[in-house]
Motif scaffolding. Structure first.
Motif, PDB file in Angstrom:
ATOM      1  N   VAL A 338       0.834  -1.209   0.000  1.00 45.74           N
ATOM      2  CA  VAL A 338       0.000   0.000   0.000  1.00 45.74           C
ATOM      3  C   VAL A 338       0.869   1.259   0.000  1.00 45.74           C
ATOM      4  O   VAL A 338       0.680   2.180  -0.796  1.00 45.74           O
ATOM      5  CB  VAL A 338      -0.946   0.001   1.224  1.00 45.74           C
ATOM      6  CG1 VAL A 338      -1.679   1.330   1.340  1.00 45.74           C
ATOM      7  CG2 VAL A 338      -1.944  -1.147   1.131  1.00 45.74           C
ATOM      8  N   MET A 339       1.877   1.292   0.920  1.00 46.55           N
ATOM      9  CA  MET A 339       2.715   2.483   1.073  1.00 46.55           C
ATOM     10  C   MET A 339       3.548   2.766  -0.167  1.00 46.55           C
ATOM     11  O   MET A 339       3.728   3.918  -0.554  1.00 46.55           O
ATOM     12  CB  MET A 339       3.633   2.318   2.284  1.00 46.55           C
ATOM     13  CG  MET A 339       2.925   2.409   3.626  1.00 46.55           C
ATOM     14  SD  MET A 339       3.985   1.959   5.036  1.00 46.55           S
ATOM     15  CE  MET A 339       5.063   3.391   5.128  1.00 46.55           C
ATOM     16  N   SER A 340       4.067   1.709  -0.801  1.00 51.98           N
ATOM     17  CA  SER A 340       4.950   1.920  -1.951  1.00 51.98           C
ATOM     18  C   SER A 340       4.204   2.567  -3.109  1.00 51.98           C
ATOM     19  O   SER A 340       4.733   3.454  -3.780  1.00 51.98           O
ATOM     20  CB  SER A 340       5.581   0.587  -2.397  1.00 51.98           C
ATOM     21  OG  SER A 340       4.588  -0.350  -2.742  1.00 51.98           O
ATOM     22  N   THR A 341       2.966   2.136  -3.335  1.00 54.68           N
ATOM     23  CA  THR A 341       2.183   2.717  -4.432  1.00 54.68           C
ATOM     24  C   THR A 341       1.707   4.121  -4.081  1.00 54.68           C
ATOM     25  O   THR A 341       1.805   5.047  -4.891  1.00 54.68           O
ATOM     26  CB  THR A 341       0.978   1.809  -4.759  1.00 54.68           C
ATOM     27  OG1 THR A 341       1.461   0.491  -5.034  1.00 54.68           O
ATOM     28  CG2 THR A 341       0.216   2.313  -5.965  1.00 54.68           C
ATOM     29  N   LEU A 342       1.211   4.294  -2.854  1.00 62.19           N
ATOM     30  CA  LEU A 342       0.703   5.603  -2.426  1.00 62.19           C
ATOM     31  C   LEU A 342       1.796   6.669  -2.469  1.00 62.19           C
ATOM     32  O   LEU A 342       1.569   7.786  -2.948  1.00 62.19           O
ATOM     33  CB  LEU A 342       0.126   5.486  -1.009  1.00 62.19           C
ATOM     34  CG  LEU A 342      -0.328   6.790  -0.338  1.00 62.19           C
ATOM     35  CD1 LEU A 342      -1.405   7.477  -1.178  1.00 62.19           C
ATOM     36  CD2 LEU A 342      -0.849   6.513   1.070  1.00 62.19           C
ATOM     37  N   SER A 343       3.006   6.326  -2.009  1.00 61.07           N
ATOM     38  CA  SER A 343       4.086   7.317  -1.970  1.00 61.07           C
ATOM     39  C   SER A 343       4.451   7.796  -3.376  1.00 61.07           C
ATOM     40  O   SER A 343       4.685   8.993  -3.597  1.00 61.07           O
ATOM     41  CB  SER A 343       5.322   6.732  -1.274  1.00 61.07           C
ATOM     42  OG  SER A 343       5.817   5.599  -1.955  1.00 61.07           O
ATOM     43  N   CYS A 344       4.472   6.861  -4.337  1.00 58.43           N
ATOM     44  CA  CYS A 344       4.785   7.248  -5.730  1.00 58.43           C
ATOM     45  C   CYS A 344       3.727   8.171  -6.295  1.00 58.43           C
ATOM     46  O   CYS A 344       4.037   9.133  -7.002  1.00 58.43           O
ATOM     47  CB  CYS A 344       4.855   6.019  -6.626  1.00 58.43           C
ATOM     48  SG  CYS A 344       6.022   4.820  -6.079  1.00 58.43           S
ATOM     49  N   GLN A 345       2.472   7.862  -5.999  1.00 56.98           N
ATOM     50  CA  GLN A 345       1.383   8.661  -6.538  1.00 56.98           C
ATOM     51  C   GLN A 345       1.370  10.065  -5.944  1.00 56.98           C
ATOM     52  O   GLN A 345       1.137  11.049  -6.654  1.00 56.98           O
ATOM     53  CB  GLN A 345       0.060   7.933  -6.284  1.00 56.98           C
ATOM     54  CG  GLN A 345      -0.036   6.646  -7.090  1.00 56.98           C
ATOM     55  CD  GLN A 345      -1.102   5.699  -6.579  1.00 56.98           C
ATOM     56  OE1 GLN A 345      -1.640   5.885  -5.500  1.00 56.98           O
ATOM     57  NE2 GLN A 345      -1.383   4.663  -7.346  1.00 56.98           N
ATOM     58  N   LEU A 346       1.644  10.161  -4.641  1.00 49.90           N
ATOM     59  CA  LEU A 346       1.745  11.479  -4.010  1.00 49.90           C
ATOM     60  C   LEU A 346       2.846  12.299  -4.664  1.00 49.90           C
ATOM     61  O   LEU A 346       2.685  13.484  -4.944  1.00 49.90           O
ATOM     62  CB  LEU A 346       2.049  11.328  -2.510  1.00 49.90           C
ATOM     63  CG  LEU A 346       0.897  10.897  -1.596  1.00 49.90           C
ATOM     64  CD1 LEU A 346       1.413  10.646  -0.183  1.00 49.90           C
ATOM     65  CD2 LEU A 346      -0.204  11.950  -1.575  1.00 49.90           C
ATOM     66  N   LEU A 347       3.979  11.645  -4.936  1.00 54.45           N
ATOM     67  CA  LEU A 347       5.128  12.366  -5.490  1.00 54.45           C
ATOM     68  C   LEU A 347       4.872  12.813  -6.926  1.00 54.45           C
ATOM     69  O   LEU A 347       5.260  13.916  -7.319  1.00 54.45           O
ATOM     70  CB  LEU A 347       6.384  11.487  -5.425  1.00 54.45           C
ATOM     71  CG  LEU A 347       7.692  12.232  -5.684  1.00 54.45           C
ATOM     72  CD1 LEU A 347       7.930  13.287  -4.606  1.00 54.45           C
ATOM     73  CD2 LEU A 347       8.861  11.270  -5.732  1.00 54.45           C
ATOM     74  N   VAL A 348       4.204  11.961  -7.735  1.00 53.91           N
ATOM     75  CA  VAL A 348       3.900  12.344  -9.117  1.00 53.91           C
ATOM     76  C   VAL A 348       2.938  13.536  -9.142  1.00 53.91           C
ATOM     77  O   VAL A 348       3.097  14.456  -9.944  1.00 53.91           O
ATOM     78  CB  VAL A 348       3.318  11.146  -9.910  1.00 53.91           C
ATOM     79  CG1 VAL A 348       2.776  11.608 -11.254  1.00 53.91           C
ATOM     80  CG2 VAL A 348       4.397  10.083 -10.134  1.00 53.91           C
ATOM     81  N   CYS A 349       1.938  13.539  -8.243  1.00 53.99           N
ATOM     82  CA  CYS A 349       1.025  14.691  -8.151  1.00 53.99           C
ATOM     83  C   CYS A 349       1.779  15.950  -7.748  1.00 53.99           C
ATOM     84  O   CYS A 349       1.580  17.029  -8.322  1.00 53.99           O
ATOM     85  CB  CYS A 349      -0.073  14.410  -7.128  1.00 53.99           C
ATOM     86  SG  CYS A 349      -1.303  13.227  -7.677  1.00 53.99           S
ATOM     87  N   SER A 350       2.660  15.808  -6.752  1.00 61.18           N
ATOM     88  CA  SER A 350       3.475  16.941  -6.303  1.00 61.18           C
ATOM     89  C   SER A 350       4.342  17.461  -7.444  1.00 61.18           C
ATOM     90  O   SER A 350       4.470  18.675  -7.632  1.00 61.18           O
ATOM     91  CB  SER A 350       4.354  16.509  -5.123  1.00 61.18           C
ATOM     92  OG  SER A 350       5.382  17.437  -4.889  1.00 61.18           O
ATOM     93  N   SER A 351       4.924  16.544  -8.219  1.00 60.87           N
ATOM     94  CA  SER A 351       5.779  16.921  -9.350  1.00 60.87           C
ATOM     95  C   SER A 351       4.995  17.716 -10.387  1.00 60.87           C
ATOM     96  O   SER A 351       5.475  18.723 -10.917  1.00 60.87           O
ATOM     97  CB  SER A 351       6.372  15.670 -10.012  1.00 60.87           C
ATOM     98  OG  SER A 351       7.079  14.899  -9.079  1.00 60.87           O
ATOM     99  N   ALA A 352       3.776  17.239 -10.691  1.00 63.67           N
ATOM    100  CA  ALA A 352       2.945  17.931 -11.687  1.00 63.67           C
ATOM    101  C   ALA A 352       2.602  19.352 -11.223  1.00 63.67           C
ATOM    102  O   ALA A 352       2.671  20.304 -12.004  1.00 63.67           O
ATOM    103  CB  ALA A 352       1.670  17.134 -11.943  1.00 63.67           C
ATOM    104  N   LEU A 353       2.250  19.487  -9.951  1.00 66.20           N
ATOM    105  CA  LEU A 353       1.897  20.812  -9.434  1.00 66.20           C
ATOM    106  C   LEU A 353       3.107  21.746  -9.383  1.00 66.20           C
ATOM    107  O   LEU A 353       3.012  22.930  -9.710  1.00 66.20           O
ATOM    108  CB  LEU A 353       1.295  20.669  -8.025  1.00 66.20           C
ATOM    109  CG  LEU A 353      -0.140  20.132  -7.973  1.00 66.20           C
ATOM    110  CD1 LEU A 353      -0.510  19.707  -6.557  1.00 66.20           C
ATOM    111  CD2 LEU A 353      -1.132  21.170  -8.488  1.00 66.20           C
TER     112      LEU A 353
END
Length: 494
Positions: A338-353
């Protein structure tokens, strides 16, 4: 279940270790490239295992074993489709995307790459692709937070509200502090934990049920169709399940791993490591669900929780068959997924913003330190929105995961794949591909046409749109020149 000390202690130690890795990565994060892509410094092992772990969420240890437990081997078509799709993604996209992003303005994100690759001066490509990422990934993040909350709720008897924050807090902490390096290093640890759990558990279940012959006879006695891979399936159904593999070409959190590799030379060995890991994990997952049929047939007195919720099959087998300390480690593997997928998704959203909105449109001359802290702030913003969405566990967030996977696969998959193999692709072709792919998925899902998974028509129509619209124009000399230089670089170093 009341709080079990060994399990609780194992979870606390595991979470503390992940946060510690985040602080170690903090010391290596000096600029936005470090925070978003780890300074393009990942070796083959970290590239391979972080790509695998970021892909396989809690579904690997809960959803798929539960489906196999309920329906037998006919549910394994999705695993076959994922293996084929992941391999083709490594083979055709990974190395070329690593080189193309470097030759096209040293792009740090997919919108950044699209904008540079197709010389999009209007910013339209960047905005549309960044919006697609933010919308679908916020849904994805919410689903990951729901899965983590469910794990804490069932393991420690917490209320859902408390479990929601407990499950999300650690992931937010190490992503916030350490960025991409923290996410990649923790993914490597998490991938190791996941494969350990998925190799050990089916072996112990097999021993507990009397060996291969006895286990297979028990599964057959329960229902002979458990062995039938075509049970209750149709041609459309099998194609739809295998169609999940098409999604790999367009998943930003997986593609980011390719972009962050230290060199093209690392990609070949990373592919071999990643595919071995993936095949073993999926085989172990299928085996857990399948052998679980025999175990709970032989022990109906302990089958209550699994019959009530079949996605608990791995959790219950771990608790019943292992010493509490080992069970704690195995249950940590679910948290790891759960954590490995969630952390990547948070970071990709942060990167886009940060990269695609803040730096591009608001603060072109922002310092690297400012951008890193904006990136950290965006992690918190996206996480809080996702937690708010996950606050009601009945809001069908989990049901939207297949929709989000299809959305990325159809909107970005053909654009990424064709952009790295065909020099004739144009900016309008890319724009048409993203729009046609996304619209097809939305329309197809709404009308549920032919019972076919929407990613398949979305991918096909987007690919056709890219080709025909690109043929109406021509790429600029600069686009062709950069493509040829990148392709030459790729062929020299692969």
């Amino acid at each position: 279940m009341s709080v079990s000390n060994p399990t609780l202690i194992t979870f606390v130690i595991y979470i503390a270790a992940m946060v510690l890795i985040g602080f170690m990565a903090y010391r290596s994060t000096n600029n936005l490239s470090d925070y978003i892509l780890g300074g393009r410094s990942l070796g083959s092992v970290v590239t391979a295992l972080s790509a695998g772990a970021s892909d396989m969420s809690g579904w690997l240890l809960m959803g798929l074993p539960g489906a196999i437990y309920m329906s037998g081997l006919s549910e394994s078509w999705i695993a076959i489709g994922l293996i084929v799709g992941a391999y083709l993604n490594w083979l055709f996209v990974a190395g070329r995307l690593r080189v193309q992003t470097e030759h096209n303005g040293d792009a740090l994100t997919l919108p950044d790459y699209f904008s540079s690759r197709f010389e999009d001066k209007s910013g339209l490509l960047r905005i549309i692709s960044a919006v697609v990422i933010l919308v679908f990934f916020t849904i994805y993040c919410a689903s990951g937070i729901v899965a983590g909350a469910r794990l804490f709720e069932s393991t420690f008897g917490m209320s859902y509200e408390t479990a929601l924050w407990a499950g999300a807090a650690a992931t937010i902490a190490y992503t916030f502090v350490g960025g991409f390096l923290a996410v990649s290093w923790t993914d490597t640890v998490q991938a190791t934990l996941m494969i350990f759990a998925l190799i050990l558990t089916p072996i112990i279940v097999l021993l507990a049920t009397g060996g291969v012959d006895t286990t297979f006879l028990a599964i057959e006695a329960k229902n002979p169709d458990n062995f039938n891979m075509l049970k209750n399936t149709t041609f459309i159904g099998i194609i739809s399940l295998m169609g999940w593999g098409l999604g790999y070409f367009g998943q930003p959190h997986i593609l980011a791993r390719f972009m962050a590799a230290d060199s093209v030379k690392s990609i070949a060995s990373a592919r071999r490591i990643s595919m071995t890991w993936m095949i073993l994990c999926l085989a172990g997952t299928v085996a857990v669900g399948f052998f679980g049929i025999a175990y709970f047939s032989a022990h109906p007195e302990v089958a209550g929780p699994v019959n009530e919720n079949h996605e608990r099959v791995f959790i219950e087998l771990a608790k019943l068959l292992f010493n509490p300390w080992i069970a704690g480690v195995l249950l940590s593997a679910i948290l790891a997924a759960v954590m490995s997928t969630l952390s990547c998704q948070l970071l990709v959203c942060s990167s886009a913003l940060t990269e695609d909105f803040y730096k591009t449109f608001l603060r072109k001359n922002a310092s690297q330190l400012e951008l890193v802290w904006v990136g950290r702030l965006m992690v918190l913003v996206v996480a809080l929105i996702a937690i708010a969405m996950a606050a009601n566990p009945e809001n069908r967030v989990l049901g939207l995961v297949s929709y989000a996977w299809a959305g990325f696969g159809a909107a970005f998959g053909p654009v990424v794949l064709i952009s790295v193999i065909w020099k004739g692709m144009t900016r309008n072709g890319a724009l048409a591909g993203i729009l046609v792919g996304a619209v097809t998925v939305i329309v197809w899902k709404h009308f549920e046409l032919l019972g076919l998974y929407e990613i398949i028509p979305g991918f096909i129509f987007a690919s056709l749109a890219i080709y025909f619209v690109s043929k109406l124009g021509a790429p600029t000399a600069g686009m062709v020149e950069r493509f040829d230089a990148a392709e030459k670089d790729y062929n020299l170093n692969k």
